[in-house]
Design a protein around this motif. Structure first.
Motif, mmCIF file in Angstrom:
data_model
loop_
_atom_site.group_PDB
_atom_site.id
_atom_site.type_symbol
_atom_site.label_atom_id
_atom_site.label_comp_id
_atom_site.label_asym_id
_atom_site.label_seq_id
_atom_site.Cartn_x
_atom_site.Cartn_y
_atom_site.Cartn_z
ATOM 1 N N ALA A 1 -10.539 48.646 42.084
ATOM 2 C CA ALA A 1 -9.626 49.525 42.814
ATOM 3 C C ALA A 1 -8.487 49.981 41.906
ATOM 4 O O ALA A 1 -8.096 51.154 41.919
ATOM 5 N N ALA A 2 -7.961 49.070 41.100
ATOM 6 C CA ALA A 2 -6.873 49.426 40.182
ATOM 7 C C ALA A 2 -7.356 50.430 39.136
ATOM 8 O O ALA A 2 -6.658 51.391 38.819
ATOM 9 N N LEU A 3 -8.555 50.209 38.618
ATOM 10 C CA LEU A 3 -9.102 51.142 37.623
ATOM 11 C C LEU A 3 -9.367 52.508 38.239
ATOM 12 O O LEU A 3 -9.101 53.544 37.615
ATOM 13 N N ALA A 4 -9.883 52.522 39.467
ATOM 14 C CA ALA A 4 -10.144 53.789 40.146
ATOM 15 C C ALA A 4 -8.842 54.534 40.409
ATOM 16 O O ALA A 4 -8.765 55.751 40.226
ATOM 17 N N ALA A 5 -7.800 53.816 40.810
ATOM 18 C CA ALA A 5 -6.505 54.448 41.059
ATOM 19 C C ALA A 5 -5.932 55.026 39.771
ATOM 20 O O ALA A 5 -5.359 56.121 39.769
ATOM 21 N N GLU A 6 -6.117 54.297 38.666
ATOM 22 C CA GLU A 6 -5.634 54.786 37.370
ATOM 23 C C GLU A 6 -6.391 56.052 36.967
ATOM 24 O O GLU A 6 -5.785 57.010 36.482
ATOM 25 N N GLU A 7 -7.700 56.056 37.171
ATOM 26 C CA GLU A 7 -8.497 57.242 36.838
ATOM 27 C C GLU A 7 -8.084 58.431 37.698
ATOM 28 O O GLU A 7 -7.995 59.560 37.207
ATOM 29 N N GLU A 8 -7.822 58.184 38.982
ATOM 30 C CA GLU A 8 -7.380 59.263 39.866
ATOM 31 C C GLU A 8 -6.019 59.804 39.422
ATOM 32 O O GLU A 8 -5.792 61.017 39.435
ATOM 33 N N ALA A 9 -5.123 58.917 39.031
ATOM 34 C CA ALA A 9 -3.807 59.348 38.565
ATOM 35 C C ALA A 9 -3.936 60.165 37.288
ATOM 36 O O ALA A 9 -3.264 61.197 37.123
ATOM 37 N N ASP A 10 -4.807 59.728 36.387
ATOM 38 C CA ASP A 10 -5.034 60.478 35.146
ATOM 39 C C ASP A 10 -5.624 61.849 35.443
ATOM 40 O O ASP A 10 -5.217 62.858 34.856
ATOM 41 N N ALA A 11 -6.581 61.896 36.373
ATOM 42 C CA ALA A 11 -7.206 63.172 36.737
ATOM 43 C C ALA A 11 -6.187 64.107 37.383
ATOM 44 O O ALA A 11 -6.162 65.305 37.096
ATOM 45 N N ALA A 12 -5.323 63.562 38.237
ATOM 46 C CA ALA A 12 -4.298 64.380 38.884
ATOM 47 C C ALA A 12 -3.304 64.893 37.848
ATOM 48 O O ALA A 12 -2.878 66.049 37.901
ATOM 49 N N ALA A 13 -2.958 64.041 36.882
ATOM 50 C CA ALA A 13 -2.030 64.451 35.835
ATOM 51 C C ALA A 13 -2.659 65.545 34.972
ATOM 52 O O ALA A 13 -1.990 66.516 34.601
ATOM 53 N N ASP A 14 -3.941 65.403 34.667
ATOM 54 C CA ASP A 14 -4.641 66.426 33.884
ATOM 55 C C ASP A 14 -4.696 67.747 34.647
ATOM 56 O O ASP A 14 -4.539 68.815 34.066
ATOM 57 N N ALA A 15 -4.917 67.654 35.954
ATOM 58 C CA ALA A 15 -5.038 68.865 36.779
ATOM 59 C C ALA A 15 -3.711 69.607 36.878
ATOM 60 O O ALA A 15 -3.687 70.827 36.977
ATOM 61 N N THR A 16 -2.606 68.886 36.822
ATOM 62 C CA THR A 16 -1.294 69.531 36.925
ATOM 63 C C THR A 16 -0.710 69.856 35.556
ATOM 64 O O THR A 16 0.371 70.402 35.463
ATOM 65 N N GLY A 17 -1.434 69.468 34.502
ATOM 66 C CA GLY A 17 -0.976 69.789 33.159
ATOM 67 C C GLY A 17 0.049 68.816 32.616
ATOM 68 O O GLY A 17 0.676 69.086 31.606
ATOM 69 N N GLU A 18 0.213 67.687 33.272
ATOM 70 C CA GLU A 18 1.173 66.699 32.773
ATOM 71 C C GLU A 18 0.599 66.017 31.549
ATOM 72 O O GLU A 18 -0.599 65.900 31.368
ATOM 73 N N GLU A 19 1.501 65.527 30.715
ATOM 74 C CA GLU A 19 1.086 64.833 29.501
ATOM 75 C C GLU A 19 0.662 63.415 29.837
ATOM 76 O O GLU A 19 0.968 62.889 30.867
ATOM 77 N N GLY A 20 -0.042 62.796 28.925
ATOM 78 C CA GLY A 20 -0.445 61.407 29.072
ATOM 79 C C GLY A 20 -1.886 61.254 29.467
ATOM 80 O O GLY A 20 -2.366 60.148 29.649
ATOM 81 N N GLY A 21 -2.620 62.364 29.627
ATOM 82 C CA GLY A 21 -4.010 62.273 30.001
ATOM 83 C C GLY A 21 -4.904 61.774 28.896
ATOM 84 O O GLY A 21 -5.899 61.137 29.138
ATOM 85 N N ASP A 22 -4.547 62.062 27.628
ATOM 86 C CA ASP A 22 -5.361 61.650 26.498
ATOM 87 C C ASP A 22 -4.661 60.521 25.770
ATOM 88 O O ASP A 22 -3.600 60.723 25.171
ATOM 89 N N PRO A 23 -5.215 59.308 25.801
ATOM 90 C CA PRO A 23 -4.540 58.165 25.168
ATOM 91 C C PRO A 23 -4.437 58.289 23.668
ATOM 92 O O PRO A 23 -3.596 57.656 23.053
ATOM 93 N N ASP A 24 -5.243 59.150 23.030
ATOM 94 C CA ASP A 24 -5.181 59.318 21.573
ATOM 95 C C ASP A 24 -4.124 60.330 21.159
ATOM 96 O O ASP A 24 -3.828 60.465 19.974
ATOM 97 N N GLY A 25 -3.622 61.055 22.117
ATOM 98 C CA GLY A 25 -2.603 62.047 21.820
ATOM 99 C C GLY A 25 -3.157 63.321 21.214
ATOM 100 O O GLY A 25 -2.412 64.169 20.755
ATOM 101 N N ALA A 26 -4.467 63.493 21.185
ATOM 102 C CA ALA A 26 -5.078 64.685 20.605
ATOM 103 C C ALA A 26 -4.986 65.848 21.615
ATOM 104 O O ALA A 26 -5.083 65.651 22.797
ATOM 105 N N GLU A 27 -4.814 67.017 21.089
ATOM 106 C CA GLU A 27 -4.751 68.182 21.948
ATOM 107 C C GLU A 27 -6.122 68.786 22.064
ATOM 108 O O GLU A 27 -6.915 68.760 21.127
#
Length: 92
Positions: A65-91
């Protein structure tokens, strides 16, 4: 198995159940017990194994559940264009 033992087993934490299960296995492996004692130990071991399995399955559900919530948060952040979606920092 007596009802009071069932209640006691249900109240055991994972570490307590695991430690008692280890003791049961040692006693069975040591031998020297009567058939009736061995059967009682085996039954207790089965119950303790169920308690441990219950705790581990609960931990697995919480982790998933924690991993799924983290993935959902990452997906939501990616969808809104927020930073932090890529842990390597690559563009992209």
């Amino acid at each position: 198995m007596a009802a009071d033992q069932d209640t006691t087993t249900a109240a055991l934490g994972y570490e307590q159940a695991r430690d008692e299960l280890i003791d049961v296995v040692r006693r069975l492996e040591a031998g020297g017990a009567t058939l009736e004692e061995s059967l009682a130990l085996w039954e207790r071991g089965e119950e303790l194994a169920r308690v441990c399995r219950h705790w581990l399955e609960g931990a697995r559900r919480r982790l998933n559940a924690a991993l799924a919530a983290e993935e959902e948060a990452d997906a939501a952040a990616d969808a809104t264009g927020e930073e932090g979606g890529d842990p390597d920092g690559a563009e992209a």
